[in-house]
Design a protein around this motif. Sequence first.
Motif, PDB file in Angstrom:
ATOM      1  N   ARG A 126      18.530  73.798  22.584  1.00 53.33           N
ATOM      2  CA  ARG A 126      19.638  73.059  21.953  1.00 53.33           C
ATOM      3  C   ARG A 126      19.124  72.013  20.973  1.00 53.33           C
ATOM      4  O   ARG A 126      19.715  71.787  19.924  1.00 53.33           O
ATOM      5  CB  ARG A 126      20.519  72.425  23.028  1.00 53.33           C
ATOM      6  N   ASP A 156      20.867  78.508  19.541  1.00 49.12           N
ATOM      7  CA  ASP A 156      21.917  78.057  20.453  1.00 49.12           C
ATOM      8  C   ASP A 156      22.322  79.189  21.406  1.00 49.12           C
ATOM      9  O   ASP A 156      22.586  78.952  22.587  1.00 49.12           O
ATOM     10  CB  ASP A 156      23.123  77.553  19.666  1.00 49.12           C
ATOM     11  N   ASP A 216      17.610  73.018  27.180  1.00 50.87           N
ATOM     12  CA  ASP A 216      17.764  71.757  26.448  1.00 50.87           C
ATOM     13  C   ASP A 216      16.904  71.735  25.192  1.00 50.87           C
ATOM     14  O   ASP A 216      17.315  71.238  24.150  1.00 50.87           O
ATOM     15  CB  ASP A 216      17.404  70.569  27.347  1.00 50.87           C
ATOM     16  N   ALA A 235      19.895  79.255  24.139  1.00 52.28           N
ATOM     17  CA  ALA A 235      20.165  78.187  25.110  1.00 52.28           C
ATOM     18  C   ALA A 235      21.229  78.640  26.099  1.00 52.28           C
ATOM     19  O   ALA A 235      21.091  78.443  27.313  1.00 52.28           O
ATOM     20  CB  ALA A 235      20.610  76.913  24.390  1.00 52.28           C
ATOM     21  N   THR A 236      22.275  79.254  25.596  1.00 52.78           N
ATOM     22  CA  THR A 236      23.353  79.740  26.460  1.00 52.78           C
ATOM     23  C   THR A 236      22.832  80.817  27.409  1.00 52.78           C
ATOM     24  O   THR A 236      23.144  80.812  28.608  1.00 52.78           O
ATOM     25  CB  THR A 236      24.517  80.282  25.614  1.00 52.78           C
TER      26      THR A 236
END
Length: 127
Positions: A76, A105, A73, A108-109
């Motif tokens: 992101r 990002d 989170d 984050a993935t």
Amino acid sequence: MSDETAADTAPEISHGERRDRLAQGIYEYWNPGSSWADAHADDLLAYRADADAAMTVADALAGKGMAPRAAADIYREVAARLTLFSEFSTPEWARYCRLAASKVDEWATQTDTAADTGLREAEVQSS
């Protein structure tokens, strides 16, 4: 002296000093040839905020903080801020912000995927 002993006896640095060191590193990485000492006040604020987020993630990954979902989170949120910053930047700086946002990002993935894998492994072990 073992690594644990060395870590236990290393002097603690304050949150502010740790944040500023990380912010300086991020700033000077993205602004080659520029000095943190000469950074604009807006840059100091923005890079310190990014450093706070990065420290939270680093602590989580080291097992000192929050769960992987929370770390994802934060990634992101940093990506969203970089994207927003790109909308108010010069074209060249906007391109760098979008590239950085894309990379963050991606982290984050990856963090989400690692958390999912860890949950599945824990479910299998508890069966």
